[in-house]
Design a protein around this motif. Structure first.
Motif, mmCIF file in Angstrom:
data_model
loop_
_atom_site.group_PDB
_atom_site.id
_atom_site.type_symbol
_atom_site.label_atom_id
_atom_site.label_comp_id
_atom_site.label_asym_id
_atom_site.label_seq_id
_atom_site.Cartn_x
_atom_site.Cartn_y
_atom_site.Cartn_z
ATOM 1 N N SER A 1 -8.818 -16.824 -78.895
ATOM 2 C CA SER A 1 -8.215 -17.098 -77.392
ATOM 3 C C SER A 1 -6.629 -16.165 -77.138
ATOM 4 C CB SER A 1 -7.223 -18.173 -77.572
ATOM 5 O OG SER A 1 -6.099 -18.183 -78.512
ATOM 6 N N LYS A 2 -6.423 -15.434 -76.256
ATOM 7 C CA LYS A 2 -5.359 -13.863 -76.314
ATOM 8 C C LYS A 2 -4.541 -15.547 -75.419
ATOM 9 C CE LYS A 2 -7.823 -10.871 -77.572
ATOM 10 N NZ LYS A 2 -8.668 -9.424 -77.388
ATOM 11 N N VAL A 3 -2.742 -14.182 -75.726
ATOM 12 C CA VAL A 3 -1.755 -14.904 -74.345
ATOM 13 C C VAL A 3 -2.406 -14.426 -72.982
ATOM 14 C CG1 VAL A 3 0.514 -14.750 -73.820
ATOM 15 C CG2 VAL A 3 -0.393 -14.767 -76.148
ATOM 16 N N ILE A 4 -2.359 -14.845 -71.937
ATOM 17 C CA ILE A 4 -2.796 -14.819 -70.610
ATOM 18 C C ILE A 4 -2.333 -13.254 -70.328
ATOM 19 C CG2 ILE A 4 -2.446 -15.830 -68.425
ATOM 20 C CD1 ILE A 4 -3.508 -18.440 -69.651
ATOM 21 N N PRO A 5 -2.503 -12.570 -70.078
ATOM 22 C CA PRO A 5 -1.331 -11.252 -70.166
ATOM 23 C C PRO A 5 -0.948 -11.142 -68.451
ATOM 24 C CG PRO A 5 -3.947 -11.017 -69.944
ATOM 25 C CD PRO A 5 -4.038 -12.260 -69.867
ATOM 26 N N THR A 6 -0.447 -12.521 -67.819
ATOM 27 C CA THR A 6 0.810 -12.286 -67.042
ATOM 28 C C THR A 6 1.852 -13.211 -67.851
ATOM 29 O OG1 THR A 6 -0.797 -14.223 -65.953
ATOM 30 C CG2 THR A 6 -0.256 -11.972 -65.012
ATOM 31 N N ARG A 7 1.059 -13.657 -68.925
ATOM 32 C CA ARG A 7 2.413 -14.753 -69.790
ATOM 33 C C ARG A 7 2.840 -14.900 -70.774
ATOM 34 N NH1 ARG A 7 -0.963 -20.339 -67.924
ATOM 35 N NH2 ARG A 7 -1.147 -19.502 -65.723
ATOM 36 N N GLU A 8 2.882 -13.012 -70.886
ATOM 37 C CA GLU A 8 2.933 -12.471 -72.723
ATOM 38 C C GLU A 8 4.768 -12.902 -72.743
ATOM 39 O OE1 GLU A 8 1.629 -8.632 -72.034
ATOM 40 O OE2 GLU A 8 -0.237 -8.835 -73.004
ATOM 41 N N CYS A 9 5.242 -12.734 -71.883
ATOM 42 C CA CYS A 9 6.514 -12.650 -71.151
ATOM 43 C C CYS A 9 7.128 -14.857 -71.984
ATOM 44 C CB CYS A 9 7.605 -12.577 -70.446
ATOM 45 S SG CYS A 9 6.729 -13.934 -68.471
ATOM 46 N N VAL A 10 6.311 -15.399 -72.151
ATOM 47 C CA VAL A 10 6.939 -16.825 -72.367
ATOM 48 C C VAL A 10 6.998 -16.702 -73.717
ATOM 49 C CG1 VAL A 10 5.894 -18.906 -72.705
ATOM 50 C CG2 VAL A 10 5.975 -17.766 -70.170
ATOM 51 N N LEU A 11 6.051 -15.541 -74.449
ATOM 52 C CA LEU A 11 6.484 -16.213 -76.350
ATOM 53 C C LEU A 11 7.196 -14.610 -76.658
ATOM 54 C CD1 LEU A 11 2.420 -16.756 -77.004
ATOM 55 C CD2 LEU A 11 4.257 -18.535 -76.899
ATOM 56 N N GLN A 12 8.494 -14.176 -75.416
ATOM 57 C CA GLN A 12 8.960 -13.070 -76.710
ATOM 58 C C GLN A 12 10.014 -13.707 -76.713
ATOM 59 O OE1 GLN A 12 8.147 -9.936 -73.531
ATOM 60 N NE2 GLN A 12 6.521 -9.312 -74.314
ATOM 61 N N GLY A 13 10.491 -12.825 -77.037
ATOM 62 C CA GLY A 13 12.525 -13.479 -77.541
ATOM 63 C C GLY A 13 12.457 -14.731 -77.982
#
Length: 201
Positions: A189-201
């Motif tokens: 699995s990979k992070v869904i491209p449109t949801r990458e910001c959820v795991l940042q910061g």
């Protein structure tokens, strides 16, 4: 594309052949379409809900990206095939080069009517599996994994198929297939491209 909608194209040769065709036209007559096409109209009442569905399908495809859609379908299919391997059952497709990323077709053991698996899935678990078609009817069933589907949706179908197979008398262990699919999907699995910001910061 929404179920029930199709794209129809005619070559110049086909358009020319229609002039001498004696086949009866019951509903769709290309001549009617050609008369209204230049204005952007349709000769018959269009099925608007299908056109709205097409627009939404294209928006989803554009948002995810065609390459990502193809990769997702491949991952889902690999997980389904891992489940079948976990069950110890054979696929109808014997050469991996021809495996489909849209459908997995599973052979049932000798003496087990695969249609009973499909019936149990529907009657007991509200799951729609496909019967084996033509020569493999009664010998195999189908799990579809095409369209706007993800791992959790397919995991539900695989789990339901496991229960329905046990109900039909197939000697598999509950959890033997779904665990293999889940392991595969979790590892790939990979992070869904449109949801990458959820795991940042």
């Amino acid at each position: 594309m929404p179920t029930g909608l199709t794209a129809v194209c005619f070559s110049d040769k086909a358009i020319e052949a229609r002039k001498t065709s004696t086949l009866k036209k019951v509903y769709y007559d290309i001549d009617d379409q050609m008369k209204t096409n230049p204005s952007g109209g349709t000769p018959y009442t269009p099925s608007l809900h299908l056109l709205y569905g097409l627009r939404e399908s294209l928006a989803l495809l554009k948002e995810e990206g065609l390459e990502n859609v193809i990769a997702r379908h491949h991952r889902l299919a690999e997980g389904a095939r891992a489940a079948v391997q976990g069950w110890g059952l054979p696929l109808v497709c014997q050469d991996p080069r021809w495996n489909s990323d849209t459908l997995t077709v599973i052979k049932t053991p000798e003496g087990v009517d695969s249609n009973l698996v499909v019936k149990n899935a529907w009657a007991k678990y509200n799951l729609s599996l496909g019967v084996g078609l033509f020569q493999i009817n009664g010998k195999a069933f189908r799990i579809g994994h095409l369209g706007n589907m993800d791992e959790l949706m397919l995991a539900s179908a695989i789990s339901g198929a496991e229960m329905a197979m046990v109900d039909a008398g197939i000697p598999i262990t509950i959890g033997s297939g779904i665990s293999k699919a889940l392991e595969y999907w979790q590892k790939t699995s990979k992070v869904i491209p449109t949801r990458e910001c959820v795991l940042q910061g």
